[in-house]
Design a protein around this motif. Structure first.
Motif, PDB file in Angstrom:
ATOM      1  N   THR A  92      40.988  59.516  43.604  1.00 47.93           N
ATOM      2  CA  THR A  92      40.863  58.379  42.699  1.00 47.93           C
ATOM      3  C   THR A  92      41.693  58.587  41.440  1.00 47.93           C
ATOM      4  O   THR A  92      41.634  59.637  40.803  1.00 47.93           O
ATOM      5  CB  THR A  92      39.395  58.158  42.285  1.00 47.93           C
ATOM      6  OG1 THR A  92      38.616  57.895  43.444  1.00 47.93           O
ATOM      7  CG2 THR A  92      39.282  56.982  41.318  1.00 47.93           C
ATOM      8  N   GLY A  93      42.484  57.568  41.102  1.00 43.83           N
ATOM      9  CA  GLY A  93      43.270  57.588  39.872  1.00 43.83           C
ATOM     10  C   GLY A  93      43.093  56.288  39.125  1.00 43.83           C
ATOM     11  O   GLY A  93      42.283  55.434  39.507  1.00 43.83           O
ATOM     12  N   ILE A  94      43.840  56.118  38.052  1.00 42.60           N
ATOM     13  CA  ILE A  94      43.756  54.892  37.260  1.00 42.60           C
ATOM     14  C   ILE A  94      44.080  53.672  38.118  1.00 42.60           C
ATOM     15  O   ILE A  94      43.390  52.649  38.070  1.00 42.60           O
ATOM     16  CB  ILE A  94      44.697  54.973  36.048  1.00 42.60           C
ATOM     17  CG1 ILE A  94      44.158  55.988  35.030  1.00 42.60           C
ATOM     18  CG2 ILE A  94      44.859  53.599  35.392  1.00 42.60           C
ATOM     19  CD1 ILE A  94      45.062  56.184  33.826  1.00 42.60           C
ATOM     20  N   GLY A  95      45.143  53.802  38.929  1.00 39.15           N
ATOM     21  CA  GLY A  95      45.525  52.682  39.796  1.00 39.15           C
ATOM     22  C   GLY A  95      44.434  52.327  40.787  1.00 39.15           C
ATOM     23  O   GLY A  95      44.213  51.152  41.091  1.00 39.15           O
ATOM     24  N   THR A  96      43.731  53.344  41.287  1.00 39.80           N
ATOM     25  CA  THR A  96      42.626  53.103  42.220  1.00 39.80           C
ATOM     26  C   THR A  96      41.546  52.255  41.575  1.00 39.80           C
ATOM     27  O   THR A  96      41.059  51.276  42.159  1.00 39.80           O
ATOM     28  CB  THR A  96      42.013  54.433  42.671  1.00 39.80           C
ATOM     29  OG1 THR A  96      43.048  55.308  43.117  1.00 39.80           O
ATOM     30  CG2 THR A  96      41.005  54.216  43.780  1.00 39.80           C
ATOM     31  N   LEU A  97      41.154  52.638  40.380  1.00 39.31           N
ATOM     32  CA  LEU A  97      40.083  51.919  39.695  1.00 39.31           C
ATOM     33  C   LEU A  97      40.525  50.514  39.305  1.00 39.31           C
ATOM     34  O   LEU A  97      39.754  49.551  39.429  1.00 39.31           O
ATOM     35  CB  LEU A  97      39.642  52.696  38.450  1.00 39.31           C
ATOM     36  CG  LEU A  97      38.453  52.127  37.680  1.00 39.31           C
ATOM     37  CD1 LEU A  97      37.246  51.942  38.591  1.00 39.31           C
ATOM     38  CD2 LEU A  97      38.092  53.018  36.499  1.00 39.31           C
ATOM     39  N   VAL A  98      41.771  50.374  38.845  1.00 43.72           N
ATOM     40  CA  VAL A  98      42.273  49.048  38.480  1.00 43.72           C
ATOM     41  C   VAL A  98      42.287  48.133  39.699  1.00 43.72           C
ATOM     42  O   VAL A  98      41.859  46.971  39.633  1.00 43.72           O
ATOM     43  CB  VAL A  98      43.682  49.139  37.858  1.00 43.72           C
ATOM     44  CG1 VAL A  98      44.301  47.750  37.719  1.00 43.72           C
ATOM     45  CG2 VAL A  98      43.626  49.808  36.495  1.00 43.72           C
ATOM     46  N   ALA A  99      42.779  48.648  40.827  1.00 41.16           N
ATOM     47  CA  ALA A  99      42.828  47.839  42.046  1.00 41.16           C
ATOM     48  C   ALA A  99      41.425  47.438  42.487  1.00 41.16           C
ATOM     49  O   ALA A  99      41.216  46.330  42.990  1.00 41.16           O
ATOM     50  CB  ALA A  99      43.530  48.611  43.157  1.00 41.16           C
ATOM     51  N   MET A 100      40.455  48.345  42.314  1.00 45.84           N
ATOM     52  CA  MET A 100      39.077  48.053  42.711  1.00 45.84           C
ATOM     53  C   MET A 100      38.446  47.009  41.802  1.00 45.84           C
ATOM     54  O   MET A 100      37.652  46.175  42.248  1.00 45.84           O
ATOM     55  CB  MET A 100      38.261  49.348  42.680  1.00 45.84           C
ATOM     56  CG  MET A 100      36.835  49.216  43.197  1.00 45.84           C
ATOM     57  SD  MET A 100      36.036  50.822  43.470  1.00 45.84           S
ATOM     58  CE  MET A 100      35.917  51.443  41.771  1.00 45.84           C
ATOM     59  N   MET A 101      38.790  47.036  40.506  1.00 51.20           N
ATOM     60  CA  MET A 101      38.160  46.145  39.546  1.00 51.20           C
ATOM     61  C   MET A 101      38.927  44.844  39.345  1.00 51.20           C
ATOM     62  O   MET A 101      38.391  43.895  38.745  1.00 51.20           O
ATOM     63  CB  MET A 101      38.017  46.850  38.187  1.00 51.20           C
ATOM     64  CG  MET A 101      37.200  48.140  38.228  1.00 51.20           C
ATOM     65  SD  MET A 101      35.579  47.963  39.036  1.00 51.20           S
ATOM     66  CE  MET A 101      34.800  46.748  37.968  1.00 51.20           C
ATOM     67  N   LEU A 102      40.156  44.765  39.824  1.00 51.88           N
ATOM     68  CA  LEU A 102      40.966  43.565  39.597  1.00 51.88           C
ATOM     69  C   LEU A 102      40.328  42.295  40.148  1.00 51.88           C
ATOM     70  O   LEU A 102      40.372  41.246  39.492  1.00 51.88           O
ATOM     71  CB  LEU A 102      42.366  43.768  40.193  1.00 51.88           C
ATOM     72  CG  LEU A 102      43.436  42.766  39.762  1.00 51.88           C
ATOM     73  CD1 LEU A 102      43.614  42.784  38.246  1.00 51.88           C
ATOM     74  CD2 LEU A 102      44.766  43.078  40.452  1.00 51.88           C
ATOM     75  N   PRO A 103      39.708  42.313  41.345  1.00 50.33           N
ATOM     76  CA  PRO A 103      39.050  41.086  41.816  1.00 50.33           C
ATOM     77  C   PRO A 103      37.954  40.599  40.871  1.00 50.33           C
ATOM     78  O   PRO A 103      37.802  39.388  40.666  1.00 50.33           O
ATOM     79  CB  PRO A 103      38.462  41.505  43.172  1.00 50.33           C
ATOM     80  CG  PRO A 103      39.314  42.636  43.623  1.00 50.33           C
ATOM     81  CD  PRO A 103      39.679  43.374  42.371  1.00 50.33           C
ATOM     82  N   PHE A 104      37.179  41.537  40.281  1.00 56.04           N
ATOM     83  CA  PHE A 104      36.162  41.148  39.300  1.00 56.04           C
ATOM     84  C   PHE A 104      36.820  40.493  38.092  1.00 56.04           C
ATOM     85  O   PHE A 104      36.368  39.448  37.608  1.00 56.04           O
ATOM     86  CB  PHE A 104      35.372  42.374  38.834  1.00 56.04           C
ATOM     87  CG  PHE A 104      34.471  42.984  39.850  1.00 56.04           C
ATOM     88  CD1 PHE A 104      33.253  42.405  40.174  1.00 56.04           C
ATOM     89  CD2 PHE A 104      34.836  44.152  40.494  1.00 56.04           C
ATOM     90  CE1 PHE A 104      32.408  42.977  41.113  1.00 56.04           C
ATOM     91  CE2 PHE A 104      34.001  44.740  41.429  1.00 56.04           C
ATOM     92  CZ  PHE A 104      32.793  44.156  41.745  1.00 56.04           C
ATOM     93  N   SER A 105      37.880  41.122  37.582  1.00 58.77           N
ATOM     94  CA  SER A 105      38.521  40.638  36.356  1.00 58.77           C
ATOM     95  C   SER A 105      39.080  39.231  36.541  1.00 58.77           C
ATOM     96  O   SER A 105      38.882  38.352  35.694  1.00 58.77           O
ATOM     97  CB  SER A 105      39.636  41.606  35.939  1.00 58.77           C
ATOM     98  OG  SER A 105      40.206  41.223  34.705  1.00 58.77           O
TER      99      SER A 105
END
Length: 515
Positions: free
Chosen positions: A470-483
């Protein structure tokens, strides 16, 4: 954009995120931004003080004159009034008083026990909405959601055989993405209100804004965010994560400790005490001649109840926190309770420093008349564009969401933006209450995709306990649908809420001046 192996996204998304990170890392600390902004205001006031403008000051009916803040008299006044400017800064006392009470409830263990009890007694079918609900409620304890709810959500999901990152994502969405959705008043309400009221004084000196002017909207929004977050988790995030193997060291994961009988008893007793106190308050306010009313009204700005909202928030946390601490044994003496309040103030040290420079900036911005000039000229441009009010409000939301990618502090952003947005939209007939609500929607929606948010790296660490890559990109990709869903869906929700005409909060209106 597929990121099933936990690696960072590639291509345009990676370049976009890297660009945001590079630009954001070059920004100075918010306190220095306020100091720099104040110096810029000084220079601009000197440059523009000799120019005649056609803009009419609505406060005086006369032409706007920019006051030079670099004259000898102005600088002498700045130095002699610096201490008063800081100590009279409205958000300072509001936040510190509220946090004193929250500190007792948090460090005694009252809040932690309450969250654990709610999580443990929830059926698996309702696990996701319950986690998002608790994450939203955790805002009342400032950072408790980041340090308690998010990691516990991962533990609970893993224990129930579901992907732990889905639990972390749902909790992160509620804590940070739903930051402005809460049916329980908290310190953020009077904090934002104080900036809103100060900004409104640029157009109408003496105007009062109720600290709970967005309470109804944020309360109903909590239901909307829970349902939308539940849908995104179940239909998009969790199915996608099924392809991501859990390869972390699960033996080293934090354990979900059982709540002891003593803790349960202490929680029940302290909650009953809190409810009894609320009951006494309600009873004391019922009579028309109640000392909490003004001329029979509870919601009047002159009513003692309205003036006591912040102290009541303090008591709402301090009383049950103290009762819990002494009953559960986490407080052995009154010194332990005072230490808890001191710890809460330690966490506010940075805010106090930022408030110092913010107070000076706000004062300079107001004294120079640049705020009034910018508001009036900006309103004229918007009027000339003849945009519908709804389009203007959506523009405020999206602009705030963009700025939030670089400046994470909600109070720091609103301190900078309120003196511009509030007067400008007041000139267009839009109330400060509605403008503040729009700001809160934009501020919350992009919290979960910016690596510059202080707790973002911590959430990455939580994820790495389960998925090593897990990296920053992983978390961003996971949270992007919420955002994306929150930004678009919540904006439409605010417009629909406005169209129906549901009150935003206590003594709030949609138009200015209020009809």
């Amino acid at each position: 954009m597929d990121n099933n192996n936990g690696a960072a996204p590639t291509g345009a998304i990676a370049r976009f995120l890297n660009g945001i990170e590079r630009v954001g890392n070059k920004l100075p600390d918010p306190a220095m931004i306020f100091l720099s902004a104040m110096l810029i205001i000084w220079v601009l006031s000197w440059l523009l003080s000799g120019i005649s403008f056609d803009a009419i000051d609505p406060r005086t009916g006369e032409t706007i004159i920019v006051n030079n803040l670099l004259t000898g008299d102005s600088l002498a006044s700045f130095l002699s009034n610096m201490v008063v400017t800081f100590t009279s800064f409205a958000p300072l006392g509001v936040v510190l008083v509220a946090m004193l009470g929250v500190g007792v409830a948090e460090h005694s263990g009252y809040i932690n026990t309450g969250i654990k009890l709610m999580l443990k007694r929830t059926p698996q079918f309702l696990l996701t909405p319950t986690i998002i609900l608790i994450a939203i409620v955790s805002h009342t304890a400032t950072d408790a959601g980041y340090v308690l709810v998010i990691p516990l959500a991962g533990v609970i999901y893993y224990a129930m055989g579901r992907h732990p990152l889905a639990g972390i994502a749902a909790a992160f969405a509620g804590v940070s993405g739903g930051f402005s959705a809460n049916f329980i008043p908290s310190g953020i309400d009077p904090l934002l209100q104080s900036f809103t009221q100060s900004a409104a004084h640029i157009i109408e000196p003496g105007m009062q804004v109720n600290p709970l002017n967005n309470w109804f909207f944020t309360g109903i929004s909590s239901v909307f965010i829970i349902l939308l977050g539940w849908f995104i988790t179940a239909r998009i995030v969790e199915p996608r994560l099924q392809k991501t193997p859990v390869d972390g060291d699960t033996d080293d994961l934090p354990e979900f400790h059982e709540i002891t009988g003593k803790e349960k008893k202490a929680f029940v007793i302290s909650t009953l005490v809190m409810l009894a106190g609320i009951g006494v308050l309600i009873y004391a306010s019922l009579g028309a001649d109640s000392s909490l009313r003004h001329d029979g009204s509870l919601t009047s700005f002159q009513a003692p109840l309205m003036k006591s909202i912040v102290p009541l928030i303090f008591l709402l946390f301090w009383v049950p926190g103290a009762v819990y601490g002494f009953t559960a044994g986490t407080f052995k003496s009154s010194k332990d309770m005072i230490d808890a309040m001191s710890k809460a103030m330690h966490g506010m040290a940075y805010y106090i420093v930022m408030a110092f420079f913010c107070a000076l900036f706000i004062a300079a911005f107001s004294q120079s008349n640049l705020g009034a000039l910018l508001a009036i000229e900006g309103a004229q441009v918007l009027k000339a564009m003849a945009l519908p009010s709804a389009v203007t409000i959506v523009g405020i939301i999206f602009l705030t969401a963009f700025v939030n990618l670089f400046v994470g502090s909600a109070s720091a952003k609103w301190a900078l933006l309120a003196p511009i947005f509030i007067p400008m939209l007041m000139q267009l007939g839009i109330s400060p209450d509605l403008t503040q609500a729009a700001y809160r929607v934009g501020d919350s929606s992009s919290n979960i995709i910016t690596p510059l948010m202080p707790y973002f790296p911590l959430v990455v660490v939580y994820c790495q306990k389960y998925v090593k890559g897990t990296g920053i990109g992983t978390l961003v990709a996971m949270m992007l649908p919420f955002s994306i869903a929150f930004l678009i869906g919540w904006s439409l929700f605010l417009l629909a809420y406005w169209w129906i005409g549901i009150p935003l909060g206590l003594q709030a209106s949609y138009i200015y001046p209020a009809g």
